[in-house]
Design an enzyme around this catalytic site. Structure first.
Site, PDB file in Angstrom:
ATOM      1  N   ASP A  35      46.316  40.693  37.797  1.00 35.21           N
ATOM      2  CA  ASP A  35      46.343  40.054  39.387  1.00 35.21           C
ATOM      3  C   ASP A  35      45.877  41.009  40.064  1.00 35.21           C
ATOM      4  O   ASP A  35      46.818  42.138  40.478  1.00 35.21           O
ATOM      5  CB  ASP A  35      47.695  39.190  39.413  1.00 35.21           C
ATOM      6  CG  ASP A  35      48.028  37.861  38.497  1.00 35.21           C
ATOM      7  OD1 ASP A  35      48.833  38.123  38.082  1.00 35.21           O
ATOM      8  OD2 ASP A  35      47.065  37.202  38.098  1.00 35.21           O
ATOM      9  N   PHE A 143      53.015  35.464  42.603  1.00 32.64           N
ATOM     10  CA  PHE A 143      54.545  36.157  42.142  1.00 32.64           C
ATOM     11  C   PHE A 143      54.778  35.640  40.970  1.00 32.64           C
ATOM     12  O   PHE A 143      55.186  35.035  41.190  1.00 32.64           O
ATOM     13  CB  PHE A 143      55.307  35.654  43.263  1.00 32.64           C
ATOM     14  CG  PHE A 143      55.288  36.030  44.813  1.00 32.64           C
ATOM     15  CD1 PHE A 143      53.863  35.486  45.887  1.00 32.64           C
ATOM     16  CD2 PHE A 143      55.433  37.900  45.371  1.00 32.64           C
ATOM     17  CE1 PHE A 143      54.113  36.052  47.283  1.00 32.64           C
ATOM     18  CE2 PHE A 143      55.538  38.083  46.875  1.00 32.64           C
ATOM     19  CZ  PHE A 143      54.277  37.052  47.201  1.00 32.64           C
ATOM     20  N   ASP A 173      48.604  29.098  34.595  1.00 34.74           N
ATOM     21  CA  ASP A 173      49.057  30.518  35.105  1.00 34.74           C
ATOM     22  C   ASP A 173      50.203  30.021  35.556  1.00 34.74           C
ATOM     23  O   ASP A 173      49.963  29.196  36.710  1.00 34.74           O
ATOM     24  CB  ASP A 173      47.920  30.780  36.271  1.00 34.74           C
ATOM     25  CG  ASP A 173      48.169  32.084  36.385  1.00 34.74           C
ATOM     26  OD1 ASP A 173      47.412  32.981  37.701  1.00 34.74           O
ATOM     27  OD2 ASP A 173      49.632  32.529  36.673  1.00 34.74           O
TER      28      ASP A 173
HETATM   29  C1  DX5 Z   1      51.092  34.676  39.333  1.00 35.89           C
HETATM   30  C2  DX5 Z   1      50.844  35.114  38.251  1.00 35.89           C
HETATM   31  C3  DX5 Z   1      51.449  35.473  37.022  1.00 35.89           C
HETATM   32  C4  DX5 Z   1      52.345  34.650  36.701  1.00 35.89           C
HETATM   33  C5  DX5 Z   1      53.655  35.781  35.490  1.00 35.89           C
HETATM   34  O1  DX5 Z   1      50.006  33.898  40.075  1.00 35.89           O
HETATM   35  O2  DX5 Z   1      49.248  35.486  38.521  1.00 35.89           O
HETATM   36  O3  DX5 Z   1      51.522  36.768  36.703  1.00 35.89           O
HETATM   37  O4  DX5 Z   1      53.218  33.597  37.903  1.00 35.89           O
HETATM   38  O5  DX5 Z   1      54.037  34.722  34.982  1.00 35.89           O
HETATM   39  P1  DX5 Z   1      55.857  34.460  35.204  1.00 35.89           P
HETATM   40  O6  DX5 Z   1      55.463  33.318  35.990  1.00 35.89           O
HETATM   41  O7  DX5 Z   1      56.071  33.699  33.587  1.00 35.89           O
HETATM   42  O8  DX5 Z   1      56.588  35.564  35.394  1.00 35.89           O
HETATM   43 ZN    ZN Z   2      47.389  35.095  38.171  1.00 33.03          ZN
END
Ligand code: DX5
Ligand code: ZN
Length: 216
Positions: A35, A143, A173
């Site tokens: 990201d 986030f 995602d």
């Molecule tokens: C959101 C991010 C991811 C993801 C993280 O923009 O791309 O990193 O939400 O995983 P979780 O939601 O399981 O913490």
């Molecule tokens: Zn992402």
């Protein structure tokens, strides 16, 4: 489960990034999901260019960048030159998304289209024929650790249906927990971004978790 398992590397322990990459590779993941944020479109920064370079140089596995940046076309060649395989863009912050998706492919990459939670499938239909991957945000982008947005499930079903016509892969995602992955696997999505909900900061090893996911 032969679906694509894509660990979200901003959730990894960046103090031991090389060790994390090698352990995830050994665990049998498919694509490293990185990201990238510009602090404008998303009010924070995610991972950096050095992290992308490091992950591309450490691993043989595929690498994707989720560009949460305004005007992403400016960055495409830089990431392709680093060895990134898939580049996801947010069309809501790109004046010419058709051109950007085409440019990703011109440079030899795979084109990824991101649908933020509020973006309708109908509004994206003109772009679907240019996408190799469609990333469906089931949380607000940027986030980790958020709550899954149930209303997005309707869009997932629509996109899976259209995938047979436009031949892209549907990747989920956001807040992909084990129970969500089981539920969404029944909808025939093609893969998941794995973050804090199922993979990172857990008692089991990455290998054990990936083995569990492969059995779904
Ligand atoms: C959101 C991010 C991811 C993801 C993280 O923009 O791309 O990193 O939400 O995983 P979780 O939601 O399981 O913490
Ligand atoms: Zn992402």
């Amino acid at each position: 489960m032969s679906r694509l398992l894509c660990p979200s590397m901003m959730c990894a322990d960046c103090g031991i990034l090389k060790q994390e990459v090698l352990e995830l590779e050994k665990a049998g993941i498919d694509v490293f999901h990185i990201d990238i944020m510009d602090g404008n479109f998303i009010p924070t920064f995610g991972m950096g260019l050095q992290d992308v370079e490091a992950i591309c140089s450490i691993s043989e596995k595929a690498v994707d960048v989720h560009l949460m940046t305004e005007n992403p076309v400016r960055h495409i060649k830089n990431f392709i030159d680093m060895g990134v395989d898939i580049i996801y863009i947010h069309p809501e912050v790109d004046e010419l998304p058709v051109r950007t998706l085409q440019l990703i492919k011109t440079y030899g990459g795979k084109a990824g289209l991101v649908l933020s939670p509020q973006v309708t499938v109908e509004s994206m239909v003109p772009l679907l024929s240019l996408a190799d991957y469609v990333l469906v945000m089931t949380v607000s982008p940027g986030f980790a650790g958020q709550k899954y947005l149930e209303f997005v499930n309707t869009k997932i079903k629509q996109l899976v249906l259209l995938a047979s016509q436009y031949h892209y892969k549907v990747i989920i995602d956001g807040a992909c927990s084990l129970s969500k992955i089981k539920e969404l696997s029944k909808l025939n999505v093609d893969g998941f971004v794995l973050g804090t909900s199922v993979l990172f900061n857990k008692a089991q090893s990455y290998k054990e978790i990936v083995e569990t996911l492969r059995k779904i």
